[in-house]
Design an enzyme around this catalytic site. Structure first.
Site, short mmCIF file in Angstrom:
data_model
loop_
_atom_site.label_atom_id
_atom_site.label_comp_id
_atom_site.label_asym_id
_atom_site.label_seq_id
_atom_site.Cartn_x
_atom_site.Cartn_y
_atom_site.Cartn_z
N SER A 79 0.85 -1.19 0.00
CA SER A 79 0.00 0.00 0.00
C SER A 79 0.88 1.24 0.00
O SER A 79 1.79 1.37 0.83
CB SER A 79 -0.90 -0.01 1.24
OG SER A 79 -1.94 0.93 1.12
N ALA A 80 0.61 2.18 -0.91
CA ALA A 80 1.50 3.32 -1.13
C ALA A 80 1.64 4.23 0.08
O ALA A 80 2.73 4.77 0.34
CB ALA A 80 1.01 4.14 -2.33
N CYS A 93 -6.23 0.65 11.90
CA CYS A 93 -7.42 0.08 11.28
C CYS A 93 -8.41 -0.46 12.30
O CYS A 93 -9.55 -0.78 11.96
CB CYS A 93 -7.02 -1.04 10.32
SG CYS A 93 -5.91 -0.49 9.01
#
Length: 375
Positions: free
Chosen positions: A193-194, A319
């Site tokens: 994920s960037a 998250c």
């Protein structure tokens, strides 16, 4: 503000921002269009794919762009379900893997959850003993998002391939921070994920060793060679490519700087605050990660107090920050419910300074002492 929550997300680098800007304004063509404006976007997407491929030592054809690590993880697991594979994963995976596995179990999938030692290292003997056939997918993260433990990925891949099984690794915390070679490490699928390596949010990629044996995620047009349809997020992909290139070029220096500062932080906390415990491996650990517990202190409350002092830390995975249940990672490491609530995570990057760490230690000493006194 002192930002020490880089495991949650990172600041967009200037290099990535500058690379993205033209594609947010003037170079707005659809990569599927055949006129020049579209061709420019198509070329930019292709160049970013080549950058990612070089970083992993694979071919550009093995890279598929997605919205991020969660989508990439789900894509691999959904394919495993469709192919009737036995899925083996660990108890400390990110919820992108664990919640998808639980969903698939409800649909009839066979999923096995492997334990770890007290440092968070996956039990390799247990893993190998649970491979009952070659129709197996093993999914184990490269490095844990809470405690930073780096898993023995190469050995897991060797075990998988010895039994003709496939190996997927969630490298969201690792890509751009530690070296990864998908061939030497025996990896068949890799998610990233960037925004975890100073790229933009909302874009990531999936590496697939043999795409011909892999099914599409989203059906529609022919974008991503028909495997992941939908008009490409050109600016995001370009920003991710620029961030990846910068991360690979600077990796050695960044690793050395982050590890030195992390060790200094850990040593001071253990020495100056009584009843302090480091969670996770002290040897095989992401350079900027420190997960620490202060006995008798509630981690979430400490996060709030530190925020009031202008310091950003976390009490676990971003998250699951709204989840009040004990950390599944620390529980898997053998900690009690009470112990899991005492943990906080401080994750540094190469821009953090010794002065910031000194200020953070001072404030932690004050807050921990205050909270223990009020208990």
């Amino acid at each position: 503000m002192i930002y020490l929550d880089n495991a949650a997300t990172t600041k967009l680098s200037e290099r990535a921002e500058q690379a993205m800007e033209p594609y947010l304004k003037n170079l707005y063509g659809n990569p599927s269009s055949i006129y020049e404006l579209g061709e420019q976007s198509k070329k930019a997407v292709s160049e970013s794919r080549q950058i990612i491929a070089r970083a992993l030592f694979c071919a550009p054809e093995n890279i598929f762009f997605t919205s991020g690590g969660t989508e990439s993880d789900n894509w691999v697991l959904e394919n495993a379900m469709e192919q009737g594979k036995h899925i083996i994963t660990s108890q400390i995976e990110h919820h992108a893997v664990l919640n998808k596995c639980r969903k698939l179990q409800g649909q009839g999938a066979n999923v096995t959850y492997i334990g770890t030692d007290r440092e968070g290292t996956v039990n390799l003997a247990q893993l190998e003993n649970n491979i009952v056939s070659e129709n197996t997918l093993i999914s184990v993260m490269t490095a844990n998002n809470e405690v930073g433990t780096i898993e023995p990925v190469s050995e897991i891949g060797r075990i998988a391939h010895r039994h003709r099984a496939l190996f997927h690794t969630d490298a969201v915390q690792a890509f751009g921070h530690i070296p990864i070679n998908v061939n030497r490490m025996n990896i068949d699928f890799l998610s990233a994920s960037a925004h975890k390596f100073h790229g933009p949010k909302g874009v990531g990629f999936l590496y697939v060793r043999n795409p011909e044996n892999f099914g599409p995620m989203i059906y529609g047009g022919e974008q991503e060679r028909g495997y992941r349809s939908g008009t490409e997020n050109v600016a995001g992909i370009v920003g991710m490519g620029a961030a990846a290139q910068e991360a690979i070029e600077q990796m050695e220096n960044r690793m050395r700087r982050e590890q030195k500062l992390r060790n200094y932080l850990a040593e001071r906390l253990v020495r100056e605050i009584p009843d302090t415990r480091i969670n996770g491996s002290t040897r095989h650990r992401l350079p900027g990660n420190l997960n620490v517990s202060f006995a008798g202190v509630e981690g979430a409350a400490l996060v709030v107090l530190m925020d009031e002092e202008g310091i950003c830390i976390s009490a676990g995975s971003a998250c699951s920050s709204s989840d009040t249940s004990p950390s599944h990672v620390l529980k898997a490491l053998g900690q009690s419910d009470e112990e899991t609530y005492e943990a906080v995570r401080l994750t540094l990057n190469f821009e953090n300074t010794r002065e910031e760490v000194d200020y953070t230690v001072q404030k932690l000493k004050e807050m921990v002492a205050q909270m223990r006194k009020e208990k």
